[in-house]
Design an enzyme around this catalytic site. Structure first.
Site, PDB file in Angstrom:
ATOM      1  N   ASP A  37     -46.702  77.870  24.341  1.00 58.59           N
ATOM      2  CA  ASP A  37     -46.964  79.341  24.603  1.00 58.59           C
ATOM      3  C   ASP A  37     -48.370  79.028  24.279  1.00 58.59           C
ATOM      4  OD1 ASP A  37     -44.484  80.497  25.302  1.00 58.59           O
ATOM      5  OD2 ASP A  37     -44.002  80.081  22.944  1.00 58.59           O
ATOM      6  N   HIS A  74     -42.991  73.689  16.175  1.00 56.93           N
ATOM      7  CA  HIS A  74     -41.985  73.519  17.166  1.00 56.93           C
ATOM      8  C   HIS A  74     -40.918  72.784  16.130  1.00 56.93           C
ATOM      9  CE1 HIS A  74     -39.492  72.744  20.570  1.00 56.93           C
ATOM     10  NE2 HIS A  74     -39.970  73.454  21.080  1.00 56.93           N
TER      11      HIS A  74
HETATM   12  N1  COA Z   1     -48.296  79.144  11.681  1.00 56.99           N
HETATM   13  C1  COA Z   1     -48.184  79.023  10.347  1.00 56.99           C
HETATM   14  N2  COA Z   1     -47.195  77.901   9.810  1.00 56.99           N
HETATM   15  C2  COA Z   1     -46.439  77.657  10.416  1.00 56.99           C
HETATM   16  C3  COA Z   1     -46.235  77.768  12.014  1.00 56.99           C
HETATM   17  C4  COA Z   1     -47.238  78.351  12.423  1.00 56.99           C
HETATM   18  N3  COA Z   1     -47.147  78.704  13.799  1.00 56.99           N
HETATM   19  N4  COA Z   1     -45.188  76.944  12.270  1.00 56.99           N
HETATM   20  C5  COA Z   1     -44.381  76.496  11.366  1.00 56.99           C
HETATM   21  N5  COA Z   1     -45.295  76.756  10.189  1.00 56.99           N
HETATM   22  C6  COA Z   1     -45.154  76.238   8.930  1.00 56.99           C
HETATM   23  C7  COA Z   1     -44.126  77.163   8.029  1.00 56.99           C
HETATM   24  O1  COA Z   1     -44.904  78.170   7.458  1.00 56.99           O
HETATM   25  C8  COA Z   1     -43.445  76.129   7.170  1.00 56.99           C
HETATM   26  O2  COA Z   1     -44.097  75.927   6.203  1.00 56.99           O
HETATM   27  P1  COA Z   1     -43.736  75.651   4.556  1.00 56.99           P
HETATM   28  O3  COA Z   1     -42.655  74.575   4.723  1.00 56.99           O
HETATM   29  O4  COA Z   1     -44.758  75.681   3.837  1.00 56.99           O
HETATM   30  O5  COA Z   1     -42.847  76.987   4.268  1.00 56.99           O
HETATM   31  C9  COA Z   1     -43.211  74.862   8.134  1.00 56.99           C
HETATM   32  O6  COA Z   1     -44.461  74.762   8.825  1.00 56.99           O
HETATM   33  C10 COA Z   1     -41.943  74.816   8.883  1.00 56.99           C
HETATM   34  O7  COA Z   1     -41.871  75.925   9.715  1.00 56.99           O
HETATM   35  P2  COA Z   1     -40.404  76.682  10.052  1.00 56.99           P
HETATM   36  O8  COA Z   1     -40.785  77.964  10.552  1.00 56.99           O
HETATM   37  O9  COA Z   1     -39.245  76.460   8.811  1.00 56.99           O
HETATM   38  O10 COA Z   1     -40.101  75.870  11.337  1.00 56.99           O
HETATM   39  P3  COA Z   1     -38.831  76.134  12.354  1.00 56.99           P
HETATM   40  O11 COA Z   1     -38.552  74.593  12.996  1.00 56.99           O
HETATM   41  O12 COA Z   1     -37.718  76.862  11.731  1.00 56.99           O
HETATM   42  O13 COA Z   1     -39.738  76.929  13.411  1.00 56.99           O
HETATM   43  C11 COA Z   1     -40.966  77.725  15.121  1.00 56.99           C
HETATM   44  C12 COA Z   1     -40.110  76.574  14.567  1.00 56.99           C
HETATM   45  C13 COA Z   1     -41.557  77.622  16.527  1.00 56.99           C
HETATM   46  C14 COA Z   1     -40.137  79.053  14.992  1.00 56.99           C
HETATM   47  C15 COA Z   1     -42.124  77.897  14.302  1.00 56.99           C
HETATM   48  O14 COA Z   1     -43.114  76.852  14.293  1.00 56.99           O
HETATM   49  C16 COA Z   1     -42.958  79.431  14.451  1.00 56.99           C
HETATM   50  O15 COA Z   1     -42.630  80.503  14.112  1.00 56.99           O
HETATM   51  N6  COA Z   1     -44.061  79.445  15.492  1.00 56.99           N
HETATM   52  C17 COA Z   1     -44.759  80.552  15.885  1.00 56.99           C
HETATM   53  C18 COA Z   1     -44.107  81.059  16.866  1.00 56.99           C
HETATM   54  C19 COA Z   1     -44.072  80.343  18.251  1.00 56.99           C
HETATM   55  O16 COA Z   1     -45.120  79.820  18.586  1.00 56.99           O
HETATM   56  N7  COA Z   1     -42.978  80.167  18.815  1.00 56.99           N
HETATM   57  C20 COA Z   1     -42.922  79.422  20.255  1.00 56.99           C
HETATM   58  C21 COA Z   1     -42.098  78.191  19.946  1.00 56.99           C
HETATM   59  S1  COA Z   1     -42.023  77.379  21.642  1.00 56.99           S
END
Ligand code: COA
Length: 396
Positions: free
Chosen positions: A333, A282
């Site tokens: 979720d 998140h």
């Molecule tokens: N699975 C694996 N790795 C994850 C992850 C996940 N669900 N969520 C974050 N990470 C990792 C990323 O790969 C990244 O790692 P790195 O720094 O080694 O590249 C780091 O954690 C930061 O992630 P990032 O996507 O840049 O964070 P964000 O703040 O931009 O995104 C979300 C937040 C929610 C979009 C992201 O956690 C995600 O895509 N989650 C899965 C989708 C989801 O469940 N969405 C519902 C949100 S309520």
């Protein structure tokens, strides 16, 4: 310097909800989400989000009556929904259905701003100073918000019916939103325990500060468009797999893993392949999402009750693996997927259900935006070419 994803940027003021991501705290109008989820109903929560405080008994009764008496879909909308293609994306169907509802709305005013009482500013932004005036129940924008919030229940259920090629089911005026959604989806009245649990899911998903879809709603509302248009825009943002679309993806993932014994290896393999594990991570929470705490409990109870305990055990294994390998916690979720699955809800309806609840938060933010409106128009940091010489087409 532009900040990717506007991370850490304060994009505006709000008095509706707030998140402390380090401590895992979420409040609605200053009240802990735990108290609201454990003691309120969804209808009471909507009052809280829109009007800034918990209702008194008579106020709640009045508000419920207003919502519950508006629960039926206009015949024109129901007719349009029946003609929609059942194989389409459910969120696209929902956008089209909310747009169809807008066709039945009287134009409140050419000038939306003129419908916003001057005193609303005090009520909605900053401390609640008094019990009103502000946005009253009879305000045309609040009336629209009431209708749309009530109608979302039969609307989302109607989408499910259309997708299955089934006739629509009429809601029962005078019954709650959770009851009518479950009734219109299945065709029979839900049992009380199920209704109560679904009601809690609605509370937990109702608002979450400046998340992507809410911010979308505020940007749209800031142009002084009508609330239905702002909600349609928000549904489009919620549809994406990085936002509301994650719950369906979680259910698909759990059904693919199937066996708790292989869950850890499955997660490890996915992470090695740089896959995102849906339902985790998140932007704001760096510890447990407080909504996940409730949904985990509900998942355990429902999985046991419906003979699907493997699904709960499997979820726990995935959670443990994500903590061990990435130190990333489940978000709202993750456990909502197994909760909805055990409630017998089809996978493709999970994101529309998110919208059924979040519409109340979107509308709270739309009202708040209108109360103190300034067009939301940030700047982009230009990184493209400069001073390019224009060449006629024959010289390119
Ligand atoms: N699975 C694996 N790795 C994850 C992850 C996940 N669900 N969520 C974050 N990470 C990792 C990323 O790969 C990244 O790692 P790195 O720094 O080694 O590249 C780091 O954690 C930061 O992630 P990032 O996507 O840049 O964070 P964000 O703040 O931009 O995104 C979300 C937040 C929610 C979009 C992201 O956690 C995600 O895509 N989650 C899965 C989708 C989801 O469940 N969405 C519902 C949100 S309520």
């Amino acid at each position: 310097m532009a900040v990717a994803g506007l991370e850490g940027i304060i994009a505006g003021q709000t008095a509706i909800s707030t998140i402390d991501g380090k401590r895992g705290v979420l409040t609605y109008r200053g009240l802990s989400i735990h108290d609201v989820a454990d003691h309120s109903s969804y209808e009471e929560t909507v009052f809280l989000l829109w009007f800034g405080r918990l209702p008194r008994k008579a106020e709640l009764e009045d508000f419920q009556n207003r919502l519950w008496s508006q629960v039926a879909l206009p015949a024109e909308t129901a007719d349009l929904i029946k003609q929609m293609p059942g194989e389409a994306n459910p969120m696209s169907l929902l956008q089209a259905a909310v747009s169809a509802l807008a066709l039945t709305e009287r134009r409140v005013s050419e000038d939306i701003k003129s419908e916003v009482p001057a005193s609303a500013t005090d009520l909605l932004v900053g401390q609640l100073k008094s019990d009103g005036p502000g946005f009253t129940m009879s305000n045309p924008l609040v009336q629209k918000a009431i209708r749309l919030t009530a109608q979302m229940a039969p609307l989302v259920a109607a989408i499910q019916r259309v997708m299955k090629g089934l006739p629509l089911v009429e809601p029962v005026p005078g019954k709650g939103i959770a009851f009518n959604f479950l009734r219109c989806m299945t065709g029979s009245d839900p049992d009380q325990a199920l209704e109560k649990m679904f009601d809690k899911c609605l509370i937990l998903h109702a608002d979450h500060e400046f998340n992507a879809s809410t911010f979308t709603a505020r940007v749209a509302a800031g142009t002084l468009t009508d609330p239905h248009s702002a909600v349609v825009a928000a549904i489009g943002a919620l549809k994406g797999p990085l936002h509301g679309g994650a719950n369906t993806a979680v259910a698909k993932m759990l059904l693919e893993i199937k066996d708790p014994a292989i869950a850890k290896a499955w997660v490890k393999d996915g992470l090695e392949k740089k896959k995102k594990i849906m339902g985790f991570g998140h932007r704001m929470y760096k510890t447990e999402d407080p909504r996940a705490t409730h949904l985990r409990r509900m998942s355990e109870e429902l999985c046991k009750k419906t003979g699907k305990e493997y699904l709960y055990l499997l979820s726990r294994e995935v959670e443990a693996a994500m903590l061990e390998y990435k130190n990333i916690y489940p978000n709202v979720d993750f456990y909502s997927a197994s909760v909805y699955y055990c409630m017998g809800i089809d996978l493709e309806l999970y994101t529309p259900i998110f919208a059924l609840s979040r519409v109340s938060g979107w509308l709270a933010h739309i009202l708040e935006q209108l109360a103190n409106n300034r067009l939301i128009r940030p700047e982009g940091e230009y990184v493209g070419p400069q001073n390019v010489v224009y060449r006629p087409i024959e010289d390119r």
